[in-house]
Motif scaffolding. Structure first.
Motif, PDB file in Angstrom:
ATOM      1  N   LEU A 142      40.450   1.359  -1.860  1.00  0.00           N
ATOM      2  CA  LEU A 142      40.575   0.034  -2.482  1.00  0.00           C
ATOM      3  C   LEU A 142      41.538   0.087  -3.659  1.00  0.00           C
ATOM      4  N   ALA A 143      41.333   1.053  -4.555  1.00  0.00           N
ATOM      5  CA  ALA A 143      42.183   1.163  -5.741  1.00  0.00           C
ATOM      6  C   ALA A 143      43.624   1.466  -5.362  1.00  0.00           C
ATOM      7  N   GLY A 144      43.825   2.378  -4.430  1.00  0.00           N
ATOM      8  CA  GLY A 144      45.183   2.716  -4.016  1.00  0.00           C
ATOM      9  C   GLY A 144      45.900   1.534  -3.379  1.00  0.00           C
ATOM     10  N   ALA A 145      45.189   0.810  -2.529  1.00  0.00           N
ATOM     11  CA  ALA A 145      45.791  -0.345  -1.859  1.00  0.00           C
ATOM     12  C   ALA A 145      46.099  -1.470  -2.848  1.00  0.00           C
ATOM     13  N   LEU A 146      45.195  -1.710  -3.797  1.00  0.00           N
ATOM     14  CA  LEU A 146      45.453  -2.732  -4.817  1.00  0.00           C
ATOM     15  C   LEU A 146      46.666  -2.357  -5.660  1.00  0.00           C
ATOM     16  N   TRP A 147      46.748  -1.090  -6.037  1.00  0.00           N
ATOM     17  CA  TRP A 147      47.883  -0.608  -6.814  1.00  0.00           C
ATOM     18  C   TRP A 147      49.201  -0.874  -6.081  1.00  0.00           C
ATOM     19  N   LEU A 148      49.231  -0.601  -4.778  1.00  0.00           N
ATOM     20  CA  LEU A 148      50.476  -0.666  -4.020  1.00  0.00           C
ATOM     21  C   LEU A 148      50.764  -2.036  -3.415  1.00  0.00           C
TER      22      LEU A 148
END
Length: 227
Positions: A142-148
């Motif tokens: 979730l965090a990685g996808a939101l970041w990118l």
């Protein structure tokens, strides 16, 4: 500047962007490490696959909700959020290529800050709790996808992308120009999800955001939102 980007007024990363990204990486690294360790150890394939899928879907949905709110309510001069949140979305409608003139860290800065805040809350909430494979993997994804997300969005507006990105777009794993084009037709009332856009067909067909807007306006919340 990457190939295919608009070369007028290029914006590189600032010191603040670098610091914000460093904080995010520090918060995310332990979760990512535990997820990678669980993957390497084996025996958690189903849990990790489910966490990966649900994490990406959650990012697509959360990003879509923020996008819808910023496009639909408030104004660019709204206190606190106008400059940092509303203005970039409204600017994107006036100049869709503006984001292609920003570097990786610059275009994703607002997402980096928001994701870091989310991770701080996660770490506080989980203090003293035993780590779980599924939870660690879901939060990491979730965090990685939101970041990118903003970078995926940016690539959907770039005329030429690296071969690896072109492959990701061709397989539908990230937002494609064709999938995103729906948002830029008409009055910008559909296609709000820009991580990969998987949820757009369902949300648009059901009319989730349209119904939510009608409900808010029917409850006379418009004045507060448009302030």
């Amino acid at each position: 500047m990457p190939p295919g980007a608009d070369d007028q007024g290029w914006e590189g990363a600032t010191l603040g962007d670098v610091i914000a990204a460093s904080v995010l990486l520090a918060l995310l690294a332990p979760l990512a490490y535990r997820t990678a360790a669980a993957l390497a150890a084996g025996g958690h394939g189903l849990a990790l696959a489910a966490a990966l899928l649900l994490g990406v879907l959650a990012a697509d949905f959360v990003g879509g909700c923020v996008h819808w709110l910023a496009d639909t309510f408030f104004a660019e001069d709204t206190p606190l959020i106008g400059k940092v949140l509303i203005e970039p979305f409204r600017e994107h409608h006036r100049d869709p290529l503006a984001m292609t003139r920003r570097s990786f860290l610059r275009v994703g800065n607002s997402n980096v800050v928001a994701t870091s805040v989310m991770l701080v809350v996660v770490w506080y909430w989980r203090r003293g709790s035993a780590p779980g494979v599924f939870t660690d993997a879901w939060i990491t994804t979730l965090a990685g996808a939101l970041w990118l997300t903003n970078q995926f969005h940016k690539w959907a507006h770039v005329s030429r992308v690296p071969p690896a990105v072109a492959w990701l777009q061709a397989t539908g794993l990230i937002l494609t120009p064709a999938r995103h084009a729906r948002h830029h037709t008409g009055s910008h009332t559909r296609g709000f999800c820009v991580t990969n856009g998987w949820l757009n067909p369902v949300l648009d067909r059901v009319g989730v955001f349209t119904a939510a807007e009608r409900l808010i306006r029917a409850r006379k919340a418009t004045r507060a939102f448009d302030a």
